[in-house]
Design a protein around this motif. Sequence first.
Motif, short mmCIF file in Angstrom:
data_model
loop_
_atom_site.label_atom_id
_atom_site.label_comp_id
_atom_site.label_asym_id
_atom_site.label_seq_id
_atom_site.Cartn_x
_atom_site.Cartn_y
_atom_site.Cartn_z
N ASN A 237 39.12 1.78 5.95
CA ASN A 237 37.69 2.21 7.05
C ASN A 237 37.26 0.93 8.11
N LEU A 238 36.23 0.87 8.35
CA LEU A 238 35.15 -0.47 9.25
C LEU A 238 34.34 -0.82 8.31
N SER A 239 34.47 -1.07 7.17
CA SER A 239 33.39 -1.22 5.86
C SER A 239 33.82 -2.44 5.94
N TRP A 240 35.22 -3.46 6.47
CA TRP A 240 35.14 -4.88 6.70
C TRP A 240 34.28 -5.58 7.73
N ARG A 241 33.56 -4.81 8.30
CA ARG A 241 33.33 -5.30 9.40
C ARG A 241 31.71 -5.63 8.50
N THR A 242 31.18 -5.15 8.15
CA THR A 242 29.84 -5.39 7.42
C THR A 242 29.73 -5.35 6.44
N ARG A 243 30.92 -5.06 5.49
CA ARG A 243 30.35 -5.30 4.10
C ARG A 243 31.35 -6.39 3.21
N ASN A 244 32.68 -6.66 4.23
CA ASN A 244 33.38 -7.62 3.22
C ASN A 244 34.21 -8.69 4.64
N PRO A 245 32.87 -9.92 4.42
CA PRO A 245 33.69 -10.24 5.78
C PRO A 245 34.70 -11.35 5.61
N GLY A 246 35.32 -12.04 4.23
CA GLY A 246 36.14 -12.74 4.60
C GLY A 246 37.74 -11.20 4.44
N ARG A 247 37.49 -10.05 4.34
CA ARG A 247 38.75 -9.28 4.86
C ARG A 247 38.60 -9.40 6.22
N LYS A 248 37.43 -9.52 7.09
CA LYS A 248 37.26 -9.56 8.85
C LYS A 248 37.76 -10.65 9.13
N LYS A 249 37.51 -12.02 8.51
CA LYS A 249 38.45 -12.97 8.75
C LYS A 249 39.75 -12.96 9.00
N ALA A 250 39.59 -12.59 7.60
CA ALA A 250 41.78 -12.19 7.50
C ALA A 250 42.15 -11.26 9.13
#
Length: 256
Positions: free
Chosen positions: A158-171
């Motif tokens: 879902n949107l967990s990459w926004r706050t919990r997974n910064p490496g994925r947000k960057k990707a």
Amino acid sequence: MTSFDKPTPSSPTPPSSPGSPGTPGASGQDDVKAVTQAALFDAFGGIRGTVETMLPGLLFVMIYTFNKDVTMSAIAAGAVAVLLVIVRLARRDTVKHAFSGVFGVGVGVAFALFTGSAKGFYLPGMIYGAGLGVAFTVSALVGFPLLGVMLGPVFRENLSWRTRNPGRKKAYTKASLAWGLIFLAKYAILFPLYFWGDETQLGWLLVALKLPPMVLAVYFTWVFLAKAPPPIDVIAEYEAEEAAEKAREAARRGGA
């Protein structure tokens, strides 16, 4: 903030180089890449979805090239789009890509019949594609990449990459920017031809540029996501929390 997006005390550690202690190793990295490839394949429709997307437009251009009849070309394209949906329904296959395709073709057919011009068939798709290019680019620049919103449910993050997974947000940001720039470059080529070029040439160029830019964008997405930390399965977390809560409730009742 929902349980699907809330921060946890510690963020996941991205996988480091293959074979390092405490990391997934080569096989783990391969698993991440395989899952990413499968998810992208499903999200963008795969080979069949791509063919179904291209076929109505190709048929329109072919018929119009030979007889210059906008009405016949538009009706044929619309009929094929509807037929593809019917076939999927009969086979009980997923129809999300087919329905999106038939909607786009339907709008193009309506424009073509209303304007009496082949360019009318192409215009809605061109506006939509250029709009997507702007949306992908802007979303990446403001830090809320559209590709993450689209693919988050596919990866069960879902949107967990926004706050919990910064490496994925960057990707996701890099991938969204790649999609945006590729789409904008494509329509920077097409719109001048729409305004000042030949209808038939525009149609064939649209067909020629239908697949390569998308393949390039999907490739960049796969490269960026395959190197990113694995997704956090928030669906599994939520289910585990529910199961734990039920277990605690059952224990309280048993002790009463």
